[in-house]
Design a protein around this motif. Structure first.
Motif, PDB file in Angstrom:
ATOM      1  N   ALA A 161       0.875  -1.050  -0.389  1.00 38.52           N
ATOM      2  CA  ALA A 161       0.033  -0.459  -0.115  1.00 38.52           C
ATOM      3  C   ALA A 161       0.999   1.174   0.119  1.00 38.52           C
ATOM      4  N   ARG A 162       1.782   1.297   0.515  1.00 41.40           N
ATOM      5  CA  ARG A 162       2.909   2.226   0.610  1.00 41.40           C
ATOM      6  C   ARG A 162       4.113   2.634  -0.128  1.00 41.40           C
ATOM      7  N   CYS A 163       4.506   1.555  -1.274  1.00 39.74           N
ATOM      8  CA  CYS A 163       5.333   1.325  -2.132  1.00 39.74           C
ATOM      9  C   CYS A 163       5.512   0.569  -2.952  1.00 39.74           C
ATOM     10  N   PRO A 164       6.848   0.168  -4.100  1.00 42.99           N
ATOM     11  CA  PRO A 164       6.643  -0.497  -5.245  1.00 42.99           C
ATOM     12  C   PRO A 164       6.628  -1.627  -4.696  1.00 42.99           C
ATOM     13  N   THR A 165       6.638  -2.453  -4.135  1.00 41.45           N
ATOM     14  CA  THR A 165       7.188  -4.033  -3.590  1.00 41.45           C
ATOM     15  C   THR A 165       6.492  -4.916  -3.937  1.00 41.45           C
ATOM     16  N   THR A 166       6.516  -5.918  -4.647  1.00 47.02           N
ATOM     17  CA  THR A 166       5.149  -6.608  -4.657  1.00 47.02           C
ATOM     18  C   THR A 166       5.147  -7.951  -3.531  1.00 47.02           C
ATOM     19  N   LEU A 167       3.501  -7.734  -2.418  1.00 54.14           N
ATOM     20  CA  LEU A 167       4.141  -8.517  -1.491  1.00 54.14           C
ATOM     21  C   LEU A 167       3.430  -9.780  -1.495  1.00 54.14           C
ATOM     22  N   HIS A 168       2.679 -10.216  -2.924  1.00 55.03           N
ATOM     23  CA  HIS A 168       2.596 -11.684  -2.845  1.00 55.03           C
ATOM     24  C   HIS A 168       1.740 -11.871  -4.374  1.00 55.03           C
ATOM     25  N   ARG A 224       9.794   6.583  -2.584  1.00 58.88           N
ATOM     26  CA  ARG A 224       9.292   4.625  -3.370  1.00 58.88           C
ATOM     27  C   ARG A 224       9.782   4.949  -4.293  1.00 58.88           C
ATOM     28  N   ASP A 225      11.129   5.841  -4.822  1.00 59.01           N
ATOM     29  CA  ASP A 225      11.919   5.558  -5.971  1.00 59.01           C
ATOM     30  C   ASP A 225      13.164   4.622  -5.601  1.00 59.01           C
ATOM     31  N   ARG A 226      13.687   5.184  -4.039  1.00 60.34           N
ATOM     32  CA  ARG A 226      15.052   4.332  -3.738  1.00 60.34           C
ATOM     33  C   ARG A 226      14.037   3.504  -3.517  1.00 60.34           C
ATOM     34  N   THR A 227      13.094   2.456  -2.783  1.00 59.61           N
ATOM     35  CA  THR A 227      13.290   1.397  -3.005  1.00 59.61           C
ATOM     36  C   THR A 227      12.959   0.946  -4.222  1.00 59.61           C
ATOM     37  N   ARG A 228      12.034   1.146  -5.384  1.00 58.76           N
ATOM     38  CA  ARG A 228      12.778   0.910  -6.826  1.00 58.76           C
ATOM     39  C   ARG A 228      13.876   0.529  -7.208  1.00 58.76           C
ATOM     40  N   LEU A 229      14.190   2.041  -7.049  1.00 63.42           N
ATOM     41  CA  LEU A 229      16.397   1.625  -7.216  1.00 63.42           C
ATOM     42  C   LEU A 229      16.407   0.297  -7.095  1.00 63.42           C
ATOM     43  N   ALA A 252      26.253  -7.813  -1.487  1.00 61.66           N
ATOM     44  CA  ALA A 252      25.972  -6.183  -1.663  1.00 61.66           C
ATOM     45  C   ALA A 252      24.468  -5.639  -1.181  1.00 61.66           C
ATOM     46  N   ALA A 253      24.164  -6.554  -2.223  1.00 64.15           N
ATOM     47  CA  ALA A 253      22.382  -5.907  -2.852  1.00 64.15           C
ATOM     48  C   ALA A 253      21.311  -7.179  -1.654  1.00 64.15           C
ATOM     49  N   GLU A 254      21.878  -8.207  -1.509  1.00 64.27           N
ATOM     50  CA  GLU A 254      20.856  -9.165  -0.386  1.00 64.27           C
ATOM     51  C   GLU A 254      21.471  -8.220   1.291  1.00 64.27           C
ATOM     52  N   THR A 255      22.642  -8.160   1.339  1.00 65.82           N
ATOM     53  CA  THR A 255      22.868  -7.855   2.666  1.00 65.82           C
ATOM     54  C   THR A 255      21.954  -6.380   3.252  1.00 65.82           C
ATOM     55  N   PHE A 256      21.948  -5.579   2.213  1.00 68.72           N
ATOM     56  CA  PHE A 256      21.108  -3.897   2.145  1.00 68.72           C
ATOM     57  C   PHE A 256      19.575  -4.492   3.154  1.00 68.72           C
ATOM     58  N   ASP A 257      19.334  -3.551   3.439  1.00 68.34           N
ATOM     59  CA  ASP A 257      17.710  -3.194   4.094  1.00 68.34           C
ATOM     60  C   ASP A 257      16.953  -2.747   3.300  1.00 68.34           C
ATOM     61  N   PRO A 258      16.190  -2.260   2.511  1.00 67.27           N
ATOM     62  CA  PRO A 258      16.243  -1.226   2.202  1.00 67.27           C
ATOM     63  C   PRO A 258      14.711  -0.639   3.341  1.00 67.27           C
ATOM     64  N   ARG A 259      14.173  -1.296   4.290  1.00 68.06           N
ATOM     65  CA  ARG A 259      13.391  -0.464   5.726  1.00 68.06           C
ATOM     66  C   ARG A 259      13.567   0.229   5.919  1.00 68.06           C
ATOM     67  N   LEU A 260      15.687   0.448   6.099  1.00 67.31           N
ATOM     68  CA  LEU A 260      16.138   1.529   6.975  1.00 67.31           C
ATOM     69  C   LEU A 260      15.665   2.521   6.342  1.00 67.31           C
ATOM     70  N   MET A 261      15.607   2.640   4.793  1.00 71.58           N
ATOM     71  CA  MET A 261      15.061   3.964   4.242  1.00 71.58           C
ATOM     72  C   MET A 261      14.174   4.491   5.075  1.00 71.58           C
ATOM     73  N   TRP A 262      12.760   3.593   5.140  1.00 69.32           N
ATOM     74  CA  TRP A 262      11.695   4.062   5.810  1.00 69.32           C
ATOM     75  C   TRP A 262      11.554   4.623   6.919  1.00 69.32           C
ATOM     76  N   ASP A 263      12.521   3.742   8.257  1.00 67.28           N
ATOM     77  CA  ASP A 263      12.875   3.570   9.064  1.00 67.28           C
ATOM     78  C   ASP A 263      13.556   4.810   9.347  1.00 67.28           C
ATOM     79  N   SER A 264      14.501   5.573   8.617  1.00 69.60           N
ATOM     80  CA  SER A 264      15.648   6.906   8.687  1.00 69.60           C
ATOM     81  C   SER A 264      14.930   7.860   8.804  1.00 69.60           C
ATOM     82  N   ALA A 265      13.733   7.745   7.531  1.00 65.97           N
ATOM     83  CA  ALA A 265      13.062   8.882   7.103  1.00 65.97           C
ATOM     84  C   ALA A 265      11.817   8.909   7.844  1.00 65.97           C
ATOM     85  N   GLY A 266      11.025   8.318   8.677  1.00 65.15           N
ATOM     86  CA  GLY A 266      10.523   7.986   9.325  1.00 65.15           C
ATOM     87  C   GLY A 266      10.994   8.645  11.048  1.00 65.15           C
ATOM     88  N   ALA A 267      12.421   8.929  11.426  1.00 61.78           N
ATOM     89  CA  ALA A 267      12.274   8.535  12.400  1.00 61.78           C
ATOM     90  C   ALA A 267      12.392  10.166  12.448  1.00 61.78           C
TER      91      ALA A 267
END
Ligand SMILES: [Zn+2]
Ligand SMILES: [Zn+2]
Length: 435
Positions: A39-46, A345-350, A402-417
């Protein structure tokens, strides 16, 4: 964050934490062949499968048979001055091992034969045994391994490597495509089909019958500190042993030490990028004359021989993609650490693009391995892979890790904070349920 309270009982299939932004959400029951987006980003959930699970058994079995056929037949043959040399899937890696580059040979054999085989055989084994009344628990580990191997199985990338080798060689020698190439094309098609047809959520649900039953004890309320499993996606309250009740993987709110690990891998890849571009990746010797060429030199040669589409493909795979990955990952890391709130949203798509595109850089490595195995005609003409290829392969693997180790949720966490700090209140976690 508030607890999630639903009007009806929530099945594990419905409750999701978005792997792209960390939003906990309930998705409505889905028919076959439907896709649920965050509902918030361009990720396919299921994505639910169009056909029942038994359909996947047939597809996976067909792919496994085609893989065995591809491994046991000849891919290409090359003829010059009356000598004929042919190559199969293993010729390239063996040639690399003979030329003092066994690590490169090992990587090639792993991503073109071992990883696809283990992935297909493991999935088939799990799907067949799931038909039993009480499937054994070790199936969970087998399926987790098969799923983990998915990004490392690179059959479709290898097809492009074969194509580039074929076009590049057409200029120098007489080259023929053998049966193996057609088996390889059919295998690629079948692997893509079986991959997209498999409903992983359905497999996990059937594998973790007991866990789903535990959830039913408290069906309508999911605590705010719920954790999502990285492997199977199961959402659960923190457990006593810290493991996912459905697949047994250790649970973490976010990928552990994601930032420092990703930085380390990106820096290592950036360092390897220098020898990868400085040292030759290929040496073509014709009648005693010829010179080693680097990655960029290879593109220039293709341009000079007017093979423009091929030059564009090699430029994209070997120069544009590694740069995009390094710049993309660095941008994502810096924006997390500086608490950027824009372009989320664009960073998550990236992130999804960087993760998906990484494997395509292997085209050049596959091409070099094949050329080295096919073209060795003494003084007439020889092609030798260079040490630059080893460094380049290291760049590809390090950026993929590196791409597997990076957690994109951190971008949303730090933006929220950062937003919360700006608003003068205490940092809030991810927003509550949207259904
Ligand atoms: Zn999301
Ligand atoms: Zn799990």
């Amino acid at each position: 964050m508030d607890d999630i309270v639903a009007d009806e009982a929530l099945s594990p299939r419905q409750l999701r934490e978005c792997p792209g932004c960390g939003l906990l959400q309930a998705i409505p029951p889905m028919e076959r062949g439907m896709t649920a987006k965050c509902a918030r980003c361009p990720t396919t959930l299921h994505k639910t499968a169009t056909y029942p699970l038994d359909h996947s058994i047939a597809l996976t079995f067909a792919a496994l048979v085609l893989l065995i056929v591809t491994c046991s037949t000849t891919l290409m043959g090359v003829q010059t001055s009356g000598i004929m040399i042919s190559a199969n899937l293993f010729s390239g890696p063996l040639e690399l091992a003979e030329r003092q580059m066994p690590e490169l040979g090992l990587v090639v054999i792993f991503v073109t034969a071992i990883a696809p085989f283990v992935k297909l055989a493991g999935t088939l084994y799990v799907l067949v045994r799931l038909r039993e009344a009480n499937p054994p628990t070790h199936l969970r580990r087998v399926f987790a391994l098969a799923e983990w191997l998915r990004p490392w199985s690179m059959v479709e990338v290898f097809v492009f490597g074969v194509f580039v080798a074929y076009v590049k060689l057409g200029d120098l020698v007489t080259i023929t495509l053998e049966h193996g190439v057609f088996a390889l094309l059919a295998l690629t098609f079948m692997m893509i089909w079986s991959d997209s047809a498999l409903d992983r959520e359905e497999v996990w649900e059937r594998l973790g019958g007991a866990a789903a039953a535990t959830r039913r004890a408290s069906p309508r309320r999911i605590p705010a500190d719920a954790l999502a499993c990285e492997i199977c996606g199961f959402v659960t309250a923190p457990t006593a042993d810290g493991r996912c009740p459905r697949c047994g993987t250790r649970l973490h709110p976010r990928k552990p030490n994601s930032l420092s690990r990703t930085w380390a891998l990106v820096i290592a890849a950036a360092v390897m990028y220098i020898p990868a571009n400085y040292f030759p990746v290929l040496t073509v010797m014709q009648l005693g004359a010829g010179a080693p060429s680097t990655i960029l030199g290879g593109v220039e040669e293709l341009l000079a021989s007017r093979m423009y589409p091929l030059a564009a493909l090699v430029f994209f795979a070997s120069i544009a993609v590694p740069m995009l990955k390094l710049v993309g990952l660095t941008t994502m890391l810096i924006t997390v650490q500086t608490g950027q709130t824009a372009w989320l949203r664009d960073r998550t798509r990236l992130y999804h693009i960087v993760r998906w595109i990484g494997r395509w850089s292997m085209i050049d490595i596959f091409m070099e391995a094949l050329l080295g195995a096919l073209v060795k005609f003494g003084n007439a003409i020889t092609i030798e892979p260079g040490i630059g290829a080893v460094a380049f392969c290291a760049v590809v693997i390090l950026t993929m890790l590196a791409a597997e180790t990076f957690d994109p949720r951190l971008m949303w966490d730090s933006a929220g904070a950062a937003e919360a700090r700006r608003a003068g209140s205490r940092p809030a976690a991810t927003p509550a349920l949207t259904a």
